[in-house]
Design a protein around this motif. Sequence first.
Motif, PDB file in Angstrom:
ATOM      1  N   LEU A 178      42.270  54.498  40.258  1.00 16.80           N
ATOM      2  CA  LEU A 178      42.709  53.101  40.279  1.00 16.80           C
ATOM      3  C   LEU A 178      44.095  53.037  40.907  1.00 16.80           C
ATOM      4  O   LEU A 178      45.050  53.595  40.369  1.00 16.80           O
ATOM      5  N   THR A 179      44.192  52.397  42.061  1.00 17.89           N
ATOM      6  CA  THR A 179      45.473  52.206  42.732  1.00 17.89           C
ATOM      7  C   THR A 179      46.058  50.868  42.307  1.00 17.89           C
ATOM      8  O   THR A 179      45.410  49.825  42.454  1.00 17.89           O
ATOM      9  N   LEU A 180      47.273  50.904  41.777  1.00 11.82           N
ATOM     10  CA  LEU A 180      47.874  49.725  41.172  1.00 11.82           C
ATOM     11  C   LEU A 180      48.710  48.940  42.161  1.00 11.82           C
ATOM     12  O   LEU A 180      49.511  49.517  42.904  1.00 11.82           O
ATOM     13  N   GLN A 181      48.535  47.637  42.151  1.00 14.41           N
ATOM     14  CA  GLN A 181      49.378  46.710  42.919  1.00 14.41           C
ATOM     15  C   GLN A 181      49.637  47.213  44.333  1.00 14.41           C
ATOM     16  O   GLN A 181      50.781  47.349  44.774  1.00 14.41           O
ATOM     17  N   ALA A 182      48.569  47.548  45.041  1.00 12.33           N
ATOM     18  CA  ALA A 182      48.635  47.943  46.457  1.00 12.33           C
ATOM     19  C   ALA A 182      49.504  49.168  46.674  1.00 12.33           C
ATOM     20  O   ALA A 182      50.096  49.325  47.736  1.00 12.33           O
ATOM     21  N   GLY A 183      49.601  50.040  45.669  1.00 18.73           N
ATOM     22  CA  GLY A 183      50.237  51.328  45.927  1.00 18.73           C
ATOM     23  C   GLY A 183      51.481  51.660  45.140  1.00 18.73           C
ATOM     24  O   GLY A 183      52.133  52.657  45.423  1.00 18.73           O
ATOM     25  N   GLU A 189      49.216  44.432  35.185  1.00 21.73           N
ATOM     26  CA  GLU A 189      48.578  43.288  35.828  1.00 21.73           C
ATOM     27  C   GLU A 189      48.731  43.380  37.340  1.00 21.73           C
ATOM     28  O   GLU A 189      49.608  44.088  37.852  1.00 21.73           O
ATOM     29  N   SER A 190      47.853  42.687  38.076  1.00 22.44           N
ATOM     30  CA  SER A 190      48.078  42.555  39.520  1.00 22.44           C
ATOM     31  C   SER A 190      49.217  41.557  39.726  1.00 22.44           C
ATOM     32  O   SER A 190      49.607  40.841  38.810  1.00 22.44           O
ATOM     33  N   TRP A 191      49.774  41.544  40.939  1.00 25.10           N
ATOM     34  CA  TRP A 191      50.968  40.718  41.186  1.00 25.10           C
ATOM     35  C   TRP A 191      50.700  39.738  42.309  1.00 25.10           C
ATOM     36  O   TRP A 191      50.046  40.094  43.283  1.00 25.10           O
ATOM     37  N   PRO A 192      51.212  38.504  42.245  1.00 22.69           N
ATOM     38  CA  PRO A 192      52.005  37.949  41.144  1.00 22.69           C
ATOM     39  C   PRO A 192      51.112  37.408  40.029  1.00 22.69           C
ATOM     40  O   PRO A 192      49.975  37.008  40.276  1.00 22.69           O
ATOM     41  N   THR A 249      51.565  39.171  47.371  1.00 27.11           N
ATOM     42  CA  THR A 249      50.337  39.510  46.641  1.00 27.11           C
ATOM     43  C   THR A 249      50.076  41.014  46.697  1.00 27.11           C
ATOM     44  O   THR A 249      50.059  41.613  47.779  1.00 27.11           O
ATOM     45  N   ARG A 250      49.876  41.602  45.520  1.00 29.53           N
ATOM     46  CA  ARG A 250      49.553  43.036  45.439  1.00 29.53           C
ATOM     47  C   ARG A 250      48.465  43.211  44.379  1.00 29.53           C
ATOM     48  O   ARG A 250      48.756  43.231  43.176  1.00 29.53           O
ATOM     49  N   ASN A 251      47.227  43.318  44.820  1.00 29.44           N
ATOM     50  CA  ASN A 251      46.104  43.512  43.901  1.00 29.44           C
ATOM     51  C   ASN A 251      45.795  44.996  43.745  1.00 29.44           C
ATOM     52  O   ASN A 251      46.270  45.844  44.505  1.00 29.44           O
ATOM     53  N   HIS A 252      44.950  45.306  42.758  1.00 28.43           N
ATOM     54  CA  HIS A 252      44.527  46.688  42.529  1.00 28.43           C
ATOM     55  C   HIS A 252      43.328  47.021  43.417  1.00 28.43           C
ATOM     56  O   HIS A 252      42.654  46.130  43.960  1.00 28.43           O
ATOM     57  N   SER A 253      43.045  48.309  43.543  1.00 26.06           N
ATOM     58  CA  SER A 253      41.823  48.770  44.208  1.00 26.06           C
ATOM     59  C   SER A 253      41.297  49.984  43.453  1.00 26.06           C
ATOM     60  O   SER A 253      42.058  50.675  42.768  1.00 26.06           O
ATOM     61  N   LEU A 254      40.008  50.235  43.600  1.00 23.14           N
ATOM     62  CA  LEU A 254      39.351  51.297  42.834  1.00 23.14           C
ATOM     63  C   LEU A 254      38.518  52.156  43.785  1.00 23.14           C
ATOM     64  O   LEU A 254      37.774  51.625  44.614  1.00 23.14           O
ATOM     65  N   LYS A 263      41.799  41.629  40.874  1.00 24.21           N
ATOM     66  CA  LYS A 263      42.832  40.841  40.210  1.00 24.21           C
ATOM     67  C   LYS A 263      42.698  41.009  38.699  1.00 24.21           C
ATOM     68  O   LYS A 263      41.629  40.822  38.140  1.00 24.21           O
ATOM     69  N   LEU A 264      43.802  41.363  38.073  1.00 18.42           N
ATOM     70  CA  LEU A 264      43.820  41.560  36.621  1.00 18.42           C
ATOM     71  C   LEU A 264      45.005  40.812  36.045  1.00 18.42           C
ATOM     72  O   LEU A 264      46.145  41.002  36.474  1.00 18.42           O
ATOM     73  N   ASN A 265      44.755  39.974  35.036  1.00 21.07           N
ATOM     74  CA  ASN A 265      45.816  39.208  34.398  1.00 21.07           C
ATOM     75  C   ASN A 265      46.211  39.840  33.072  1.00 21.07           C
ATOM     76  O   ASN A 265      45.477  40.652  32.496  1.00 21.07           O
TER      77      ASN A 265
END
Length: 734
Positions: free
Chosen positions: A650-655, A676-679, A693-698, A714-716
């Motif tokens: 799991l890569t967090l917030q685009a790295g 959480e993903s950002w923002p 915007t920085r979302n996660h990836s898997l 996207k995770l809140n």
Amino acid sequence: MKANREKKNFTLVEVILSILIISLIAAASYFSFVILQRAVEDAHNRSLAVALALKSEEELRRIAQSNFDSLDSPTIQNNFNSFSDPVNFPQFTRTLSVFPLSGSTEIKKVEVKISWNERGKTRNYIYSFLLSRPPLPLPADICGRVVDKNTHNPVNGVTVKITCATKPSFSYEHITGTVGCSGVDCSSGGCYTFANVNPTTGTRTFNLYPNECNIWNLSVLESSKYYKYDHPNPITIFSGRETQVPDIYLNPKPQAAHIRVSVIDKESGNPLATLLSLYQEGIRKSDKDKWAPADWKIEFEEGVSNKCFTVVTGYKDYYYPYRYNNHCGDFCDPEGWGKNYNYRGWSSAVVQEDESVICGNPWEGSKATDRICVTYGDTVNITIPLVKVPTATLKGYIKTEGGEKVTNATIKVYWHSGGGWASTNSDSDGYYQIEIPAAQELFPNDSDYYLTVKVCGKVGQGCCDKEINSCKTWWKKIGPVWKDDVINKDFVLPGTTQNCGDVKGYIYDGKTGNPVSGARVAIRGVSKNSDNNGFYYFKCEDSCPCKPGGSTPSYKCCRLPTGNTDVWVKKEGEYYPFSSHYGSRYDTVDGIKLYSRDFYNQSSIPEVNILNKHTVSYDVNLWPIGRGKIIGHVKDASTDSDIKGAKITLTLQAGIGSKSTITDENGNFEFDNVFESWPPPDLPDTPYYNHTTRNHSLKVEASGYEKTEIKDIKLNDGQSLNLGNISLIPSGGM
């Protein structure tokens, strides 16, 4: 005569009647034939339908041996219903229906509908039967022996691995030794088995269940002495049986070569402990740094029979008092400075076997100048003779402008190139003495090649009337320096006083507006924690007030040096760290570096401007760290079976960081306490925060499958996100 002729002829009525009777007989025969032919066709089709139904029952009973619970799965039903056999069952189709019997999980009612076209009409034959959960087959085993291809001797200590052909994530490993197939003499080793063998009784417990996997791929993993082996054919196991594999012959790797290097004092012959590095084609082998005497073991890859290297002592400007007494300098050499020392040390690419030097060769070697070459089994011994660099003595006192001695001042000596030589500290009388290289015995008598000295010590008055480290240094040149010179040099450190001011303010929660207690605030290297009201105050304790006016200097009353500077605030684990300066400020939370610039728009946030004899206010809004959970399930796209042991990254917030786990025996995975993903959705739309915007990836990976990736996750805060089923395609396609 007339009467006889009348008796021999048929009347018209008789003829017509005869024709009618014959036609009726012919028509009856024809219709009887057609009816009989249709009856034969109907019987043939029905017999085919019955045969196909019985064939289907056999297929389903075989499938139920390993997939009883999945008989009603879409994959099995689609494969079953897509049946086509134009040779044996032309134009016949079948449809599978599976129902639990009265809610039982142990018995299923199976209905197979066979359909075909008969004279333009669809005919159906429905065949029903019951399937009970089959008993588990007895466990089985795979065993054998591993030998050396050249000597035929048993090979111990290598790893034999079996991997399920249909579930690549399912595998077992065994290290060869004295335990193998039953009835086989393994006293010499090289044997393997995947059964548990009681060392006292010899009782075997098999571990491979055919219902879980009945076809296995076997390999022997690469070792330091042998190349990897892959068995050419899959191995099928049977209930309660031991499958003995024919002897496996491993290809041995070539015998390793050795490069052994010792370093000696050329005059005395005594060994020297210096750092050595190994280079290949100009690239330093990161795992090959050793202290002399060194022994480098050189392994050979398959198909490679020769390797060449360069050996180097130390680094270019690494401090070491011994050097090679032949010079390749960084200056023009019209006067023949060849008698001098190579201050870089020794390199086999530059220094040749006859001790001559080729200054044009690269110091770290190259493909053309790597001259230390080895092949299988070679041992190359190298002795490097070094000569001690001639030295001189530098001594004197460290004082203030007022003539006071400076204790524990640091004196550092550098080559002209900036490489460090050595350092020392002044004693309680401010006195120092240090041995320095006689630079002009190595380099021309030119100020560009003089040594430089850096001195710093604690001199001056800082904020809150504390001693400060002026370290107001200069690169003072020392030269010329010749062998055995004694150079007396005193250094005067200028005194310094600081202009100072105070800073105070509040730390708030940017989401709720509530004060944040226990936040660590750092300004100018000084830190404070906010109190229960979120308040912090940088001031001198038990001192005069920091305010304008009066004759008292500000350094006696105020806490922080004046000027614009960064404010650094963090409360580890609860808030994203704050910095007013764009740069590399970060806080490590859950093992991940959280950089302030990723969460706050530092280009819109001013630094604090500390004013002389003033108290300035500076408030900070911290945004709380939101966390959630991500779960999912990994399965085989072709069989719908769970994949155990798949690696999930799991890569967090685009790295900004990553987490990893593996799937459990049911193919499930879970990441808890995930940033959480950002923002976040409730982040205020103000320039104070970073809104990028920085979302996660898997990423999902498993042996024998193509990897897959899910982006823009996207995770809140507080959310539990289920990614559902993630299907992996077997390598090479389905």
